[in-house]
Design a protein around this motif. Sequence first.
Motif, PDB file in Angstrom:
ATOM      1  N   GLU A 131       1.158  -0.768   0.128  1.00  0.00           N
ATOM      2  CA  GLU A 131      -0.423   0.053  -0.318  1.00  0.00           C
ATOM      3  C   GLU A 131       0.812   1.161   0.175  1.00  0.00           C
ATOM      4  N   ALA A 132       1.849   1.442   0.824  1.00  0.00           N
ATOM      5  CA  ALA A 132       2.498   2.559   0.820  1.00  0.00           C
ATOM      6  C   ALA A 132       3.403   2.401  -0.383  1.00  0.00           C
ATOM      7  N   HIS A 133       4.459   1.529  -1.174  1.00  0.00           N
ATOM      8  CA  HIS A 133       5.084   1.937  -2.465  1.00  0.00           C
ATOM      9  C   HIS A 133       4.250   1.055  -3.469  1.00  0.00           C
ATOM     10  N   PRO A 134       4.255   1.617  -4.903  1.00  0.00           N
ATOM     11  CA  PRO A 134       3.574   0.983  -6.125  1.00  0.00           C
ATOM     12  C   PRO A 134       4.227   0.950  -6.824  1.00  0.00           C
ATOM     13  N   GLN A 135       5.783  -0.046  -6.684  1.00  0.00           N
ATOM     14  CA  GLN A 135       5.895  -0.848  -7.344  1.00  0.00           C
ATOM     15  C   GLN A 135       6.193  -2.310  -6.622  1.00  0.00           C
ATOM     16  N   ILE A 136       5.264  -2.319  -4.725  1.00  0.00           N
ATOM     17  CA  ILE A 136       5.523  -3.319  -4.711  1.00  0.00           C
ATOM     18  C   ILE A 136       3.743  -4.087  -4.745  1.00  0.00           C
ATOM     19  N   TYR A 137       3.637  -5.682  -3.944  1.00  0.00           N
ATOM     20  CA  TYR A 137       2.143  -5.903  -4.741  1.00  0.00           C
ATOM     21  C   TYR A 137       3.228  -7.087  -3.323  1.00  0.00           C
ATOM     22  N   ALA A 138       1.705  -7.716  -3.683  1.00  0.00           N
ATOM     23  CA  ALA A 138       1.727  -8.306  -1.635  1.00  0.00           C
ATOM     24  C   ALA A 138       1.113 -10.063  -2.376  1.00  0.00           C
ATOM     25  N   VAL A 139       1.845 -11.556  -1.713  1.00  0.00           N
ATOM     26  CA  VAL A 139       1.181 -12.218  -1.435  1.00  0.00           C
ATOM     27  C   VAL A 139       0.519 -13.229   0.016  1.00  0.00           C
ATOM     28  N   VAL A 140       0.403 -13.159   0.163  1.00  0.00           N
ATOM     29  CA  VAL A 140      -1.096 -13.706   1.549  1.00  0.00           C
ATOM     30  C   VAL A 140      -0.248 -15.234   2.048  1.00  0.00           C
ATOM     31  N   GLY A 187     -10.411 -17.426   7.748  1.00  0.00           N
ATOM     32  CA  GLY A 187     -11.041 -15.794   7.081  1.00  0.00           C
ATOM     33  C   GLY A 187     -10.230 -14.208   6.876  1.00  0.00           C
ATOM     34  N   GLU A 188      -9.673 -14.481   7.810  1.00  0.00           N
ATOM     35  CA  GLU A 188      -8.504 -13.317   7.429  1.00  0.00           C
ATOM     36  C   GLU A 188      -7.792 -13.408   6.533  1.00  0.00           C
ATOM     37  N   LEU A 189      -7.462 -14.574   5.865  1.00  0.00           N
ATOM     38  CA  LEU A 189      -6.682 -15.457   4.168  1.00  0.00           C
ATOM     39  C   LEU A 189      -7.760 -13.812   3.773  1.00  0.00           C
ATOM     40  N   HIS A 190      -8.650 -14.629   3.051  1.00  0.00           N
ATOM     41  CA  HIS A 190      -9.393 -15.167   2.508  1.00  0.00           C
ATOM     42  C   HIS A 190     -10.243 -12.987   2.434  1.00  0.00           C
ATOM     43  N   ALA A 191     -10.379 -12.227   3.382  1.00  0.00           N
ATOM     44  CA  ALA A 191     -10.540 -10.779   3.299  1.00  0.00           C
ATOM     45  C   ALA A 191      -9.282 -10.047   3.074  1.00  0.00           C
ATOM     46  N   MET A 192      -8.183 -10.593   3.271  1.00  0.00           N
ATOM     47  CA  MET A 192      -7.198  -9.560   3.089  1.00  0.00           C
ATOM     48  C   MET A 192      -6.330 -10.075   1.056  1.00  0.00           C
ATOM     49  N   ALA A 193      -6.725 -10.796   1.050  1.00  0.00           N
ATOM     50  CA  ALA A 193      -6.751 -11.291  -0.753  1.00  0.00           C
ATOM     51  C   ALA A 193      -7.470 -10.691  -1.838  1.00  0.00           C
ATOM     52  N   ALA A 194      -8.372 -10.164  -1.112  1.00  0.00           N
ATOM     53  CA  ALA A 194      -9.071  -9.877  -1.429  1.00  0.00           C
ATOM     54  C   ALA A 194      -8.873  -8.513  -2.204  1.00  0.00           C
TER      55      ALA A 194
END
Length: 263
Positions: free
Chosen positions: A56-65, A81-88
């Motif tokens: 969220e803080a850096h445009p060039q970074i993406y996340a895998v959870v 449930g939390e993982l599912h919510a984050m992944a959205a």
Amino acid sequence: MSNDARLIDTHAHVAAAQFDADRAGVLARAAEAGVARIIEVGYDLESSRAALALAEAHPQIYAVVGIQPNHVHEAPEGWAGELHAMAAHPKVVGIGEIGMDYHWMAAPPELQERFFRDQLAIARDLGLPVVIHSREAQADTLRILAAAARGQPGIMHSFSGRWGYAQACLEIGFMLSFSGPLTFPKAADLHEAARLAPLEMLLTETDSPYLSPHPQRGKRNEPARVRLVAERLAALRGLPLDVVADQVWRNAERIFHKILPGG
Ligand SMILES: [Zn+2]
């Protein structure tokens, strides 16, 4: 020419404490080295939240959870449930790292397999690719992937193994992501796999802060050094760095389809 290569580190842990003192400098060095995108990967809920915050803080970074096999026994109630919510979240582009680890055996194999299968199902549900961690567990990893992940997009992170294992992963439809060990002079098995696999199925990563490439082996790794991995891959393929880097960039956009082109 080669200095203009646009590189991607498809697997890093920049949120790790090892970078607390100089994270901004690490990201600046990556940008200078042409590393225009970094995929930050979680290994439990906390590091997954940190990966998302970094994205969220850096445009060039993406996340895998996701929850890595060495951490499944510590997962709290309600983790799915939390993982599912984050992944959205729009900047979460995959589920990982997930898989099997018989080297550390921090959790019993049955529990590892349950979390692995549950997270494969979450990824399938959300239409996201999976990032696989497999250590000293080739046979069981393949068995589970063949049964539960056929047709699902996925990546063998920090691929290690012989050409036969690489072929089995490719047959399931999974990409191979090479890290620092590809640069080690004696890594003949990895060199062979990197030479023989279709270029359209290959990725580059660092797994920072781990697995620093030659000649910085043993030191803290950082995303800028994905250039050394890409250079070794280009040399093994007998192609210019920018050609290989371009193909890897396209491969990453294909599998991490939530990354917007140019974004
Ligand atoms: Zn990792």
